[in-house]
Design an enzyme around this catalytic site. Structure first.
Site, PDB file in Angstrom:
ATOM      1  N   SER A  96       0.821  -1.212   0.000  1.00  0.00           N
ATOM      2  CA  SER A  96       0.000   0.000   0.000  1.00  0.00           C
ATOM      3  C   SER A  96       0.855   1.262   0.000  1.00  0.00           C
ATOM      4  CB  SER A  96      -0.909   0.023   1.224  1.00  0.00           C
ATOM      5  OG  SER A  96      -1.650  -1.175   1.316  1.00  0.00           O
TER       6      SER A  96
HETATM    7  N1  SAH Z   1      -0.289  -5.373   4.037  1.00  0.00           N
HETATM    8  C1  SAH Z   1       0.472  -5.636   2.819  1.00  0.00           C
HETATM    9  C2  SAH Z   1      -0.273  -5.267   1.546  1.00  0.00           C
HETATM   10  C3  SAH Z   1      -1.332  -6.233   1.303  1.00  0.00           C
HETATM   11  S1  SAH Z   1      -1.941  -6.431  -0.337  1.00  0.00           S
HETATM   12  C4  SAH Z   1       1.814  -4.966   2.843  1.00  0.00           C
HETATM   13  O1  SAH Z   1       2.123  -4.252   3.807  1.00  0.00           O
HETATM   14  O2  SAH Z   1       2.581  -5.181   1.905  1.00  0.00           O
HETATM   15  C5  SAH Z   1      -3.244  -7.540   0.112  1.00  0.00           C
HETATM   16  C6  SAH Z   1      -2.791  -8.945   0.387  1.00  0.00           C
HETATM   17  O3  SAH Z   1      -3.921  -9.679   0.821  1.00  0.00           O
HETATM   18  C7  SAH Z   1      -2.254  -9.659  -0.840  1.00  0.00           C
HETATM   19  O4  SAH Z   1      -0.963 -10.109  -0.599  1.00  0.00           O
HETATM   20  C8  SAH Z   1      -3.246 -10.818  -1.034  1.00  0.00           C
HETATM   21  O5  SAH Z   1      -2.624 -11.992  -1.518  1.00  0.00           O
HETATM   22  C9  SAH Z   1      -3.783 -11.006   0.375  1.00  0.00           C
HETATM   23  N2  SAH Z   1      -5.080 -11.679   0.454  1.00  0.00           N
HETATM   24  C10 SAH Z   1      -6.118 -11.611  -0.415  1.00  0.00           C
HETATM   25  N3  SAH Z   1      -7.135 -12.356   0.024  1.00  0.00           N
HETATM   26  C11 SAH Z   1      -6.756 -12.915   1.203  1.00  0.00           C
HETATM   27  C12 SAH Z   1      -7.385 -13.794   2.145  1.00  0.00           C
HETATM   28  N4  SAH Z   1      -8.618 -14.259   1.968  1.00  0.00           N
HETATM   29  N5  SAH Z   1      -6.678 -14.143   3.247  1.00  0.00           N
HETATM   30  C13 SAH Z   1      -5.416 -13.692   3.455  1.00  0.00           C
HETATM   31  N6  SAH Z   1      -4.772 -12.863   2.587  1.00  0.00           N
HETATM   32  C14 SAH Z   1      -5.437 -12.481   1.484  1.00  0.00           C
END
Ligand code: SAH
Length: 216
Positions: A67
């Site tokens: 993000s």
């Molecule tokens: N917090 C992260 C950014 C997250 S992007 C950072 O600091 O880099 C969102 C993430 O959520 C992605 O990596 C995606 O694979 C994950 N995601 C999507 N659906 C999910 C689910 N049901 N359970 C766990 N993770 C999930």
């Protein structure tokens, strides 16, 4: 030189905190300090590393993004992290948000659906010597009952509706932050606060755009 001890990023990180974070109204001194300390570039694949301190999201592989720094700071400030808190994060991604929180609380439990991302986040966090973060590969829709309840729940991918288990796993007095809305469109960042009696207050914070929270 490894990415971890490369001091050439220091000035860029200072500028990021000054211009993008403090400059837009984030005031919590502990949050600003955490953003100054965590080497964001270490969480970004080499090919994209030059953009590590840019004012926007950056691709981290598997179609996912880390993000925008301001959004990380805003979400962190809004959940009011306290030193004794136990935190659940859904969507580990690069591990950066977990690292920022881990500087401010007792322990961060974080769940990532994509095994490749969970592995690389685990490796970076180990290299940076974070000892209060537990990463698990899996689906975060159901939270993490074994470690519940949590003082803070932070969801960094967007569900269309807030998963009930995440609300249930919040302590009285707890804070939950989540972008809610349609896939690949604008969502609303929502802050849920559970009072001592378990009543929920919801505040709409601002429009945001996150990758969707997916069903496995
Ligand atoms: N917090 C992260 C950014 C997250 S992007 C950072 O600091 O880099 C969102 C993430 O959520 C992605 O990596 C995606 O694979 C994950 N995601 C999507 N659906 C999910 C689910 N049901 N359970 C766990 N993770 C999930």
């Amino acid at each position: 030189m490894s990415a971890q001890d490369d001091s050439s990023y220091d000035a860029a990180r200072e500028a990021m905190v000054r211009e993008q974070i403090a400059g837009r109204g984030i005031r919590d001194r502990r949050v600003l300090e955490a953003l100054r300390r965590v080497p964001r570039h270490s969480f970004i694949p080499a090919a994209e590393r030059a953009r590590a301190y840019d004012d926007g999201p950056v691709p981290i592989g598997q179609g996912q993004t880390i993000s925008q720094p301001y959004i990380v700071a805003l979400m962190t400030e809004l959940v009011r992290p306290q030193p004794g808190d136990r935190v659940l994060e859904v969507g580990t991604g690069s591990g950066y948000q977990a690292a920022v929180l881990a500087r401010l609380v007792r322990h961060v439990y974080t769940i990532e659906l994509e095994e490749t991302l969970a592995r690389s986040a685990t490796a970076v966090l180990r290299e940076l010597k974070f000892e209060n973060i537990t990463v698990r590969t899996g689906d975060g829709y159901g939270g993490w009952p074994e470690h519940a309840p949590f003082d803070i729940v932070i969801v960094t991918a967007a569900p269309e509706h807030i998963p009930q288990p995440l609300i249930d796993q919040l302590k009285p007095g707890g804070r939950l932050i989540v972008p809610v809305g349609p896939r690949f469109s604008v969502q609303q960042l929502q802050l849920l606060e559970k009072d001592a009696n378990g009543a929920i207050k919801t505040t709409e914070v601002s429009p945001v755009m996150f990758v969707p929270l997916r069903r496995p």
